[in-house]
Scaffold this motif. Structure first.
Motif, PDB file in Angstrom:
ATOM      1  N   GLN A  93      -4.989  -4.547  -9.639  1.00  0.00           N
ATOM      2  CA  GLN A  93      -3.988  -3.665  -9.049  1.00  0.00           C
ATOM      3  C   GLN A  93      -4.372  -2.222  -9.335  1.00  0.00           C
TER       4      GLN A  93
ATOM      5  N   GLN B 109      -1.639  -6.263   0.473  1.00  0.00           N
ATOM      6  CA  GLN B 109      -1.362  -7.446  -0.348  1.00  0.00           C
ATOM      7  C   GLN B 109      -0.019  -8.079   0.031  1.00  0.00           C
ATOM      8  N   GLU B 110       0.989  -7.249   0.308  1.00  0.00           N
ATOM      9  CA  GLU B 110       2.295  -7.759   0.726  1.00  0.00           C
ATOM     10  C   GLU B 110       2.195  -8.485   2.063  1.00  0.00           C
TER      11      GLU B 110
ATOM     12  N   GLN C 252     -11.743  -3.543  -5.135  1.00  0.00           N
ATOM     13  CA  GLN C 252     -10.850  -3.979  -4.060  1.00  0.00           C
ATOM     14  C   GLN C 252     -11.594  -3.991  -2.717  1.00  0.00           C
TER      15      GLN C 252
ATOM     16  N   LYS D 272      -1.271  -1.821  -1.476  1.00  0.00           N
ATOM     17  CA  LYS D 272      -0.125  -2.670  -1.820  1.00  0.00           C
ATOM     18  C   LYS D 272       0.442  -3.334  -0.566  1.00  0.00           C
TER      19      LYS D 272
ATOM     20  N   GLN E 165      -0.389 -10.110   3.243  1.00  0.00           N
ATOM     21  CA  GLN E 165      -0.983 -11.429   3.026  1.00  0.00           C
ATOM     22  C   GLN E 165       0.015 -12.376   2.364  1.00  0.00           C
TER      23      GLN E 165
END
Length: 599
Positions: free
Chosen positions: A593, A334-335, A363, A331, A337
């Motif tokens: 996710q 992803q945050e 992933q 997570k 990026q």
């Protein structure tokens, strides 16, 4: 004349803004400079160029240089040096060299600037070449020259050249100089001679905080964490006040739960000092808490950071992966990026273990594609992390394909591939790769042997496993650890040789810990051996009385044997000790996710 007066007035005003981040005064002065067609004095040009150096603004430095050329002004030696310096400090080595070659005369400063520029921005070989040319030209080196050329030796790991320069430093009488001393410490440490680095440090009597920081930092980078901590404590005893760089250097020495107290003490000292923590110290604190097992504190500090760079994000992602929080690690990636921070090589190496821990193949493959787009796919560290990820996600064929395509492999790459085969029970492939590794001159270490012994366990190769175990100390000078002894107990037990497993434990030269007894309890479950299971469990209840898995495993052995009284007894003990069975955890991927849930 009025315009000339205005320019000089602007330059004086510029001096009052030289230490600010704003370049507006510089721009205003250069606007005045643009509309003049006659030269100014050398001091005016020098001051403008020095401001450009401080602001690291090459464009404005070139404007000043252009004005000098257009007006036909003939620089003096100081102005020539300043021109070389602006190009060198801004990394424009071609322009710096062009100006240097046009200089009618050169002094120690001129040569030192070029030596430093090539050591920092260019081929390190050129830095050494300039140093030797300087000597041939009969120009005497000073302490700053030596401090500038030694980083080139460090970058090239040229210990012989570094030693020669060290001899010259002694001959010139600079052996106690802190600038030359710091560079020597750095050179010896980066060349793998940490003892020589410390010898240089000890011989310098007047040590500033920079020199202390250099020695502490090099201890950490060379894996001597205890020595780094000792030196940090000594630094405080002798009255040298630590700065932010000191804290950023020593915090990485706190690498486990045993170091948490020291890490917290350093954190408190930073707060008491009143120093405003920069992003490097904040990242070092996040890293320290994560490595010491206080991941919640690391997350708290991370989320309170007013600014985060790629190092901060990577540190937090790595901390989550190391503490079994793979979902949180993904997570965060992803945050990161989404926040517009571009991952670097270390980020990818940190996030791939999070995919591996979750067996999140989809992933992992997406991150692999991003690695290829970023151009990092040929890096040996990224390649090794990818091999490990694919192996742990069940794609052993893909792992081997990557391994075979690697342009270069290091020891860790070989070990990762061997471990991948062992994990999947491919004993023959594990042993073949083990032999190939030795054939190219790489000797196995304790991690490699754990993988090979594990492969023998899964394949029931007792004889081969015993041979590998015996060869550890006899042929490779690798002292067996508890993990190796546990593998041997598992090897005997899985093959049904439970008495041999117990005999092996009794003959161990060191006292068996929970790892060894857990292996024995596990094989007793396989073979439903109640008597030996109870023996192993008794030791485990003493060593790890609150770990629920030991009670559950013995309960399963009792259940298979119909010993319901034993199960009831265990439940009573667990209730009395307030031991709760750890719930199982699983993961599911929805819309790319990863979500975790307890069962």
């Amino acid at each position: 004349m009025l315009l000339l007066h205005l320019t000089k007035t602007s330059v004086r005003a510029l001096a009052t803004h030289a230490n600010t981040d704003s370049i507006c005064p510089l721009k205003e002065t250069l606007q005045i400079l643009k509309v003049t067609d006659y030269p100014f004095d050398a001091n005016t040009y020098i001051h403008l160029l020095q401001t450009c150096v401080k602001k690291r603004t090459l464009f404005h430095g070139k404007l000043v240089h252009a004005h000098i050329l257009e007006t036909g002004f003939l620089p003096n030696r100081c102005l020539w040096n300043t021109l070389v310096n602006i190009y060198a400090k801004c990394g424009s080595l071609v322009d710096a060299r062009r100006v240097f070659d046009r200089m009618p005369e050169r002094d120690t400063f001129s040569w030192t600037v070029m030596i430093s520029a090539y050591a920092a921005h260019g081929p390190a070989e050129e830095s050494l070449a300039f140093f030797h040319e300087m000597q041939l030209a009969g120009i005497q080196a000073n302490q700053f020259t030596f401090a500038s050329v030694l980083p080139a030796c460090a970058k090239l790991e040229d210990l012989d050249e570094g030693r020669k320069i060290h001899e010259e430093i002694i001959t010139c009488g600079f052996q106690s100089d802190v600038f030359a001393g710091s560079a020597l410490v750095d050179m010896y440490a980066k060349c793998g001679r940490i003892e020589d680095a410390r010898d240089v440090f000890d011989k310098i009597h007047q040590r500033d905080v920079v020199l202390w920081n250099a020695m502490i930092g090099r201890y950490v980078q060379n894996g001597h964490d205890d020595e780094a901590v000792k030196l940090f404590k000594r630094m405080r005893i002798v009255g040298v006040k630590p700065d932010l760089n000191t804290f950023a250097s020593v915090l990485p020495a706190c690498v486990g739960p045993a170091d948490l107290e020291l890490g917290m003490e350093i954190h408190e000292e930073i707060v008491r000092s009143g120093l405003r923590m920069d992003i490097f110290v904040q990242s070092a604190l996040v890293d320290m808490y994560a490595k010491c097992g206080r991941i919640e504190k690391a997350q708290e500090l991370f989320h309170k950071m007013p600014q985060r760079n790629v190092v901060s994000w990577t540190t937090m992602i790595a901390g989550c992966a190391q503490n079994g929080l793979g979902i949180e690690g993904l997570k965060l990636f992803q945050e990161m990026q989404a926040a517009g921070v571009k991952p670097d090589l270390k980020t990818f190496v940190s996030v791939l273990p999070a995919c591996a821990s979750l067996a999140a193949l989809e992933q992992g493959m997406e991150i692999h594609a991003e690695i290829i787009r970023s151009g990092f796919d040929f890096d040996v560290f990224v390649g090794t992390a990818l091999i490990d990820m694919y192996a742990k996600c069940g794609s052993i064929v893909k792992a081997r394909t990557l391994f075979d395509k690697m342009p270069q492999r290091n020891f860790v790459s070989w070990t990762a591939m061997i471990a991948g085969y062992a994990m999947h029970g491919f004993a023959q492939e594990t042993m073949q790769l083990f032999e190939q590794m030795q054939h190219i001159g790489m000797n196995p270490d304790h991690v490699t042997f754990v993988s090979v012994l594990s492969a023998c366990c899964h394949a029931g190769l007792v004889k081969q496993g015993c041979q590998y175990f015996d060869s550890m100390s006899k042929c490779y000078q690798v002292t067996p650890t508890m993990e190796h002894y546990g593998c041997m107990v598992d090897l005997f037990g899985r093959a049904g040789c439970l008495e041999e497993a117990l005999d092996f434990i009794n003959k161990m030269p060191i006292k068996p810990d929970a790892t060894v007894w857990s292996c024995l309890l596990g094989v007793c479950k396989i073979h439903n051996n109640v008597e030996l299971g109870e023996l192993a469990a008794d030791h485990l209840f003493e060593l790890e009385p609150t770990k629920s898995s030991h009670y559950v495993l013995l309960s399963n052995i009792y259940a298979a044997a119909g010993r319901w009284d034993g199960i009831e007894k265990l439940r009573t003990i667990m209730k009395g000790r307030r031991i709760i069975k750890t719930p199982g955890c699983s993961w599911i991927v929805i819309n790319k996710q990863v979500h975790g849930f307890l069962v």
